[in-house]
Each structure stands twice: as C-alpha cells, then as structure tokens.
Design a protein around this motif. Sequence first.
Motif, PDB file in Angstrom:
ATOM      1  N   LEU A   9       2.731  28.566  39.693  1.00 38.18           N
ATOM      2  CA  LEU A   9       3.137  27.153  39.645  1.00 38.18           C
ATOM      3  C   LEU A   9       2.242  26.361  38.694  1.00 38.18           C
ATOM      4  N   HIS A  10       0.960  26.717  38.637  1.00 38.55           N
ATOM      5  CA  HIS A  10       0.033  26.075  37.699  1.00 38.55           C
ATOM      6  C   HIS A  10       0.487  26.316  36.257  1.00 38.55           C
ATOM      7  N   ILE A  11       0.874  27.545  35.963  1.00 47.36           N
ATOM      8  CA  ILE A  11       1.340  27.878  34.612  1.00 47.36           C
ATOM      9  C   ILE A  11       2.601  27.092  34.272  1.00 47.36           C
ATOM     10  N   VAL A  12       3.529  26.986  35.205  1.00 49.13           N
ATOM     11  CA  VAL A  12       4.764  26.218  34.985  1.00 49.13           C
ATOM     12  C   VAL A  12       4.417  24.751  34.717  1.00 49.13           C
ATOM     13  N   ALA A  13       3.506  24.188  35.501  1.00 50.99           N
ATOM     14  CA  ALA A  13       3.105  22.793  35.311  1.00 50.99           C
ATOM     15  C   ALA A  13       2.448  22.586  33.948  1.00 50.99           C
ATOM     16  N   VAL A  14       1.604  23.533  33.541  1.00 51.53           N
ATOM     17  CA  VAL A  14       0.946  23.450  32.231  1.00 51.53           C
ATOM     18  C   VAL A  14       1.998  23.467  31.112  1.00 51.53           C
ATOM     19  N   VAL A  15       2.979  24.362  31.224  1.00 53.26           N
ATOM     20  CA  VAL A  15       4.034  24.453  30.206  1.00 53.26           C
ATOM     21  C   VAL A  15       4.797  23.128  30.121  1.00 53.26           C
ATOM     22  N   CYS A  16       5.138  22.557  31.261  1.00 53.68           N
ATOM     23  CA  CYS A  16       5.864  21.274  31.266  1.00 53.68           C
ATOM     24  C   CYS A  16       5.017  20.159  30.669  1.00 53.68           C
ATOM     25  N   TRP A  17       3.736  20.138  31.015  1.00 49.08           N
ATOM     26  CA  TRP A  17       2.844  19.110  30.481  1.00 49.08           C
ATOM     27  C   TRP A  17       2.729  19.238  28.969  1.00 49.08           C
ATOM     28  N   PHE A  18       2.534  20.458  28.479  1.00 52.52           N
ATOM     29  CA  PHE A  18       2.414  20.653  27.041  1.00 52.52           C
ATOM     30  C   PHE A  18       3.716  20.339  26.313  1.00 52.52           C
ATOM     31  N   ALA A  19       4.851  20.609  26.935  1.00 54.31           N
ATOM     32  CA  ALA A  19       6.129  20.252  26.310  1.00 54.31           C
ATOM     33  C   ALA A  19       6.146  18.751  26.023  1.00 54.31           C
ATOM     34  N   GLY A  20       5.713  17.963  26.999  1.00 54.92           N
ATOM     35  CA  GLY A  20       5.647  16.518  26.803  1.00 54.92           C
ATOM     36  C   GLY A  20       4.605  16.115  25.783  1.00 54.92           C
ATOM     37  N   LEU A  21       3.444  16.784  25.817  1.00 56.89           N
ATOM     38  CA  LEU A  21       2.378  16.462  24.861  1.00 56.89           C
ATOM     39  C   LEU A  21       2.764  16.804  23.426  1.00 56.89           C
ATOM     40  N   PHE A  22       3.637  17.792  23.278  1.00 55.92           N
ATOM     41  CA  PHE A  22       4.132  18.128  21.940  1.00 55.92           C
ATOM     42  C   PHE A  22       5.240  17.163  21.501  1.00 55.92           C
ATOM     43  N   TYR A  23       6.092  16.761  22.440  1.00 55.47           N
ATOM     44  CA  TYR A  23       7.284  15.993  22.074  1.00 55.47           C
ATOM     45  C   TYR A  23       7.013  14.491  21.933  1.00 55.47           C
ATOM     46  N   LEU A  24       6.161  13.916  22.773  1.00 56.36           N
ATOM     47  CA  LEU A  24       5.938  12.469  22.701  1.00 56.36           C
ATOM     48  C   LEU A  24       5.392  12.030  21.336  1.00 56.36           C
ATOM     49  N   PRO A  25       4.373  12.681  20.792  1.00 59.16           N
ATOM     50  CA  PRO A  25       3.926  12.265  19.455  1.00 59.16           C
ATOM     51  C   PRO A  25       4.996  12.478  18.381  1.00 59.16           C
ATOM     52  N   ARG A  26       5.867  13.461  18.576  1.00 56.67           N
ATOM     53  CA  ARG A  26       6.983  13.654  17.631  1.00 56.67           C
ATOM     54  C   ARG A  26       7.920  12.457  17.714  1.00 56.67           C
ATOM     55  N   LEU A  27       8.161  11.950  18.933  1.00 58.11           N
ATOM     56  CA  LEU A  27       8.954  10.726  19.067  1.00 58.11           C
ATOM     57  C   LEU A  27       8.260   9.558  18.388  1.00 58.11           C
ATOM     58  N   PHE A  28       6.920   9.517  18.480  1.00 56.56           N
ATOM     59  CA  PHE A  28       6.165   8.462  17.794  1.00 56.56           C
ATOM     60  C   PHE A  28       6.377   8.538  16.282  1.00 56.56           C
ATOM     61  N   VAL A  29       6.467   9.751  15.738  1.00 58.77           N
ATOM     62  CA  VAL A  29       6.713   9.924  14.299  1.00 58.77           C
ATOM     63  C   VAL A  29       8.029   9.230  13.935  1.00 58.77           C
ATOM     64  N   TYR A  30       9.071   9.538  14.683  1.00 59.55           N
ATOM     65  CA  TYR A  30      10.392   8.967  14.390  1.00 59.55           C
ATOM     66  C   TYR A  30      10.426   7.470  14.682  1.00 59.55           C
ATOM     67  N   HIS A  31       9.739   7.066  15.742  1.00 61.31           N
ATOM     68  CA  HIS A  31       9.702   5.649  16.100  1.00 61.31           C
ATOM     69  C   HIS A  31       9.011   4.839  15.000  1.00 61.31           C
ATOM     70  N   ALA A  32       7.888   5.350  14.502  1.00 58.99           N
ATOM     71  CA  ALA A  32       7.139   4.648  13.453  1.00 58.99           C
ATOM     72  C   ALA A  32       7.951   4.548  12.165  1.00 58.99           C
ATOM     73  N   ALA A  33       8.824   5.523  11.932  1.00 62.19           N
ATOM     74  CA  ALA A  33       9.642   5.521  10.713  1.00 62.19           C
ATOM     75  C   ALA A  33      10.937   4.729  10.876  1.00 62.19           C
ATOM     76  N   SER A  34      11.295   4.369  12.109  1.00 64.14           N
ATOM     77  CA  SER A  34      12.567   3.667  12.333  1.00 64.14           C
ATOM     78  C   SER A  34      12.475   2.231  11.820  1.00 64.14           C
ATOM     79  N   GLU A  35      13.614   1.744  11.355  1.00 63.69           N
ATOM     80  CA  GLU A  35      13.623   0.426  10.731  1.00 63.69           C
ATOM     81  C   GLU A  35      14.523  -0.585  11.419  1.00 63.69           C
ATOM     82  N   ASP A  36      15.353  -0.135  12.359  1.00 69.58           N
ATOM     83  CA  ASP A  36      16.262  -1.077  13.006  1.00 69.58           C
ATOM     84  C   ASP A  36      15.911  -1.225  14.492  1.00 69.58           C
TER      85      ASP A  36
END
Length: 141
Positions: A9-36
């Motif tokens: 269960l610890h490994i599953v939680a780590v995988v889920c946490w890292f999925a978010g840690l990888f994806y949120l900054p990627r959303l920040f990339v797109y958010h920072a580039a958005s113009e509307d």
Amino acid sequence: MLYLWIKALHIVAVVCWFAGLFYLPRLFVYHAASEDAPSRERFCVMERKLYRGIMLPSMIATLVLGIWLILLNSGLMSQGWLHAKLTLVVLLIGYHHACGAMLKRFARGENGRSHVFYRWFNEIPVLILIAVAILVVVKPF
C-alpha cells in the motif's frame, strides 16, 4: 504478512503521489503559457483538484504507511540508506508544498514565472525518485 500489505500500500501511495508531482508542474507549464481567461480558469480547477484530491491524500498515505513500516521494523532506523531516503522525503514534502504555493499564486492571477521555469521545476521530483529508488533497492550505505 501485515508488513508486506503495508509495504504494498505504501508503494501504491508513493506512485499516486509521484503521478501528481509529475503532472501538476506540467499543468503549470501550460497554465503559464495560456493567454485566454477560460483556459486559465480551467487550469486553476484542474490544478486544485489534482492537488487536493490526489496529491495531498497520497502524500498523507505515503507518510502514514512509511512511518508504520518503520515502527514495525525499527531496525531500519540503524541503516544509513534510510536516513538518506528520509532526507529526500523531507525535500519532496517541501517540493509538494512549493507546488501548493504556486497553485495559490496561479489562482490569484499572480504568477510571475514563465513556462520555461516550470519545465525545469518539473524535473526535480524525477531526480528525487531516481535517488530514492537507488537507495531503497541498492542500499549503498
């Protein structure tokens, strides 16, 4: 047997946490580039839901289960690799909270950084993951 269930269960939680840690900054990339405005609002909703709905519960589960593992096997605390791993976990918690602060700045419309910054910022958890995986598997010290 309980130890192995908690570890899984610890490994599953780590995988889920890292999925978010990888994806949120990627959303920040797109958010920072958005113009509307509609795009910026959509990114704010996505970022908030990811942070509160996936990242925060996953981080808490990771920490609770990890502490439980250490309590069940207190001999781990005498091993140097675990101390190094825990240091990286503390850094990762700091990174998680930095993401939360950035999320709030985006929500207030106060982002002052470019999409290029977030592309580089997005690499930090990759480096931590590599180091943690090596420490846990190889146990170099």
